[in-house]
Write an enzyme that holds these catalytic residues in place. Structure first.
Site, PDB file in Angstrom:
ATOM      1  N   HIS A 101       0.834  -1.211   0.000  1.00  0.00           N
ATOM      2  CA  HIS A 101       0.000   0.000   0.000  1.00  0.00           C
ATOM      3  C   HIS A 101       0.862   1.253   0.000  1.00  0.00           C
ATOM      4  O   HIS A 101       0.511   2.259  -0.638  1.00  0.00           O
ATOM      5  CB  HIS A 101      -0.919  -0.020   1.218  1.00  0.00           C
ATOM      6  CG  HIS A 101      -1.918   1.098   1.237  1.00  0.00           C
ATOM      7  ND1 HIS A 101      -2.768   1.352   0.183  1.00  0.00           N
ATOM      8  CD2 HIS A 101      -2.199   2.035   2.181  1.00  0.00           C
ATOM      9  CE1 HIS A 101      -3.533   2.393   0.467  1.00  0.00           C
ATOM     10  NE2 HIS A 101      -3.197   2.827   1.674  1.00  0.00           N
ATOM     11  N   LYS A 154     -10.527  12.591  -3.496  1.00  0.00           N
ATOM     12  CA  LYS A 154     -11.552  11.934  -2.700  1.00  0.00           C
ATOM     13  C   LYS A 154     -11.278  12.152  -1.229  1.00  0.00           C
ATOM     14  O   LYS A 154     -10.162  12.487  -0.819  1.00  0.00           O
ATOM     15  CB  LYS A 154     -11.614  10.434  -3.003  1.00  0.00           C
ATOM     16  CG  LYS A 154     -10.427   9.626  -2.487  1.00  0.00           C
ATOM     17  CD  LYS A 154     -10.568   8.163  -2.854  1.00  0.00           C
ATOM     18  CE  LYS A 154      -9.406   7.341  -2.303  1.00  0.00           C
ATOM     19  NZ  LYS A 154      -9.490   5.914  -2.669  1.00  0.00           N
TER      20      LYS A 154
END
Length: 339
Positions: free
Chosen positions: A152, A214
């Site tokens: 990640h 976002k």
């Protein structure tokens, strides 16, 4: 669970030429989290899986056992940390410990998907940096090195003191996208955090990149798409990300892209985690096709018709060959500027 001793008759994906190990012996073991993926790797290397057994007793205890001698051998245990995350992680630790106590020469933890990599920072008070705790546990169990894909955050490699070989799925995904011949394509990052990786996709495909904006107000795994930075009107769009759980962010981004005049919309992720309801959400969205790798081989629910699987097992096989032969793993990515 007992893993088979011989290679499957029908080989999946491109097969590498068999080779004779230059020193010592090579052993590939399959944990219960990735038995099919491990078999594909063994097929690609032209070797058989080392027989082993994993069992969960009725009270929840995990038991592992290696069924042949691995003393002095170069060993690779293939065990992803995905759902059930904690069971798979504990099993990985036990495999490493079993190999260490069996006097394996080198132990490489092959983790196709490392779920706890999401816990890479202390971004609110009184929380654990879970990725660091897991890294410490893997080292304490006795791993000599780690082979994984698309963490990640790449800086998680620094949580380990042992060497980490970090593979990227984008080269394999981009080759598949090229084969589809999609015209007038633009790459879309879902947020600024993935922008650098999205730029690497764009570089490999020779196309522009746009960035989404976002926000995620809580831990519900549902993000709100605020805006898209860049022009997508009249373009086909490929959204890229390292993983998706609910599919909500991708579907919301696809809706925003459609509102901005995009034509066909595709999605590609390295790891299709896919919680309950995700497949239906993707199927009912404006996304035309979604591409995922096979790092997670047992999703919670069946995949939908819009989902295609791209195998990265040949890439892992090449990396294992390089580690075993003591050659460069980075040479597997000659055209990738972010490795």
């Amino acid at each position: 669970m007992t893993q088979g001793n011989s290679a499957a008759d029908s080989r999946q994906g491109p097969r590498l030429q068999p080779f004779q190990p230059p020193q010592g012996d090579l052993a590939i073991l399959a944990g219960s989290g990735n038995p099919v993926f491990a078999q594909k790797i063994a097929n690609g290397l032209g070797v058989r899986l080392t027989p082993c057994q994993a069992q969960i007793f009725s009270e929840g205890n995990v038991f592992v056992r290696i069924l042949e001698n691995v003393r002095g051998r170069d060993t690779f245990i293939v065990q992803g940390v995905h759902q059930p995350v904690n069971d798979n992680f504990v099993e990985l630790l036990f495999w490493i410990d079993a190999l260490k106590r069996a006097s394996a020469q080198q132990i490489t933890a092959v983790i196709p998907y490392f779920s706890y990599a999401k816990g890479d920072k202390k971004d609110e008070p009184r929380v654990s940096i879970r990725a660091r705790v897991c890294a410490d546990a893997i080292e304490a169990a006795g791993a000599d090195r780690v082979l994984t894909m698309d963490l990640h955050s790449p800086q998680i490699q620094g949580f380990f003191s042992v060497p980490v070989d970090h593979l990227y799925a984008r080269a394999v995904i981009c080759e598949h996208i090229k084969s589809l011949g999609i015209d007038n394509l633009v790459i879309c990052s879902p947020d600024a955090g993935f922008a650098k990786s999205a730029a690497a996709f764009a570089n490999l495909l020779g196309v522009p990149v746009v960035i989404g904006n976002k926000t995620r107000p809580d831990h519900s795994e549902q993000a709100e798409i605020l805006e898209v930075i860049g022009q997508v009107a009249g373009r086909n769009v490929l959204m890229v990300d390292d993983f998706t759980i609910t599919g909500g962010s991708l579907c919301s981004m696809a809706e925003v892209l459609k509102q901005r005049g995009a034509e066909d919309i595709y999605a590609a992720v390295s790891h299709g985690v896919l919680s309950k309801g995700a497949a239906d959400r993707i199927q009912n969205s404006v996304i035309r096709k979604m591409f995922m790798t096979d790092t997670i081989e047992a999703p919670i629910e069946p995949l939908c018709e819009k989902m295609d699987i791209i195998s990265v097992a040949p890439l892992f096989a090449q990396a294992i060959r390089s580690i075993h032969d003591r050659t460069s793993v980075s040479m597997l990515f000659p055209d990738d500027k972010q490795t």
